[in-house]
Design a protein around this motif. Structure first.
Motif: not given
Length: 173
Positions: A83-103
């Protein structure tokens, strides 16, 4: 039968022929935050948003539809590294990015339906958490996440370009 029952919001994976529509939904959805960036910062961020659809690390892109109109979307990754190129966060679980709802679709439960789909997917995969990161100026989004049941996880925060990305975690019981 109520109108809501006869026209439910459907969440499904992005089809190739919907890519350009989702790009527009993303930009239209995030346009409200333009003033929080410098002119160049917004230009750079909007390019990232537009090109995010092509990210090979995205596990799934989900779209929310009503009567075949795309109202919103989100991107799902399987770790902080993808998701972020940040393995140091040690998150091995689903990550949501860019949740968008049209105005034009806000207030209809679109974000909630997208979040429900992610949680159901995580449960099927046997995951115990789902994560996302957001910023202080995304006040309405934070309210939606907290109402849904996401809690702050300060241990997984990070900064990028002087903007603190605050971590929120949903624990699957």
């Amino acid at each position: 039968m109520s109108k809501l029952m006869s026209n439910p919001i459907i969440v499904e994976e992005l089809d190739q022929d919907e890519i350009e529509i989702v790009r527009r939904v993303l930009v239209d959805s995030y346009q409200q935050y333009e003033d929080y960036y410098s002119p160049q910062g917004w230009k750079d961020y909007s390019k990232i948003i537009v090109s995010s659809i092509d990210n090979p690390n995205v596990d799934k892109i989900l779209v929310a539809k009503l009567n075949n109109d795309i109202l919103g979307s989100l991107q799902l990754f399987q770790s902080a590294e993808t998701a972020y190129e940040k393995p140091e966060l040690q998150i091995q679980a689903p990550i949501i990015r860019l949740l968008a709802v049209h105005p034009n679709a806000r207030g209809r439960g679109v974000a909630t339906e997208l979040l429900k789909a992610v949680i159901e997917n995580a449960e099927v995969l046997g995951k115990s958490n789902v994560y996302l990161h957001t910023t202080d100026f995304m006040v309405n989004a934070i309210q939606i996440y907290e109402k849904f049941g996401f809690v702050r996880d300060v241990s997984k925060d990070f900064s990028r370009n002087n903007i603190l990305s605050k971590c929120y975690r949903f624990d699957i019981l």
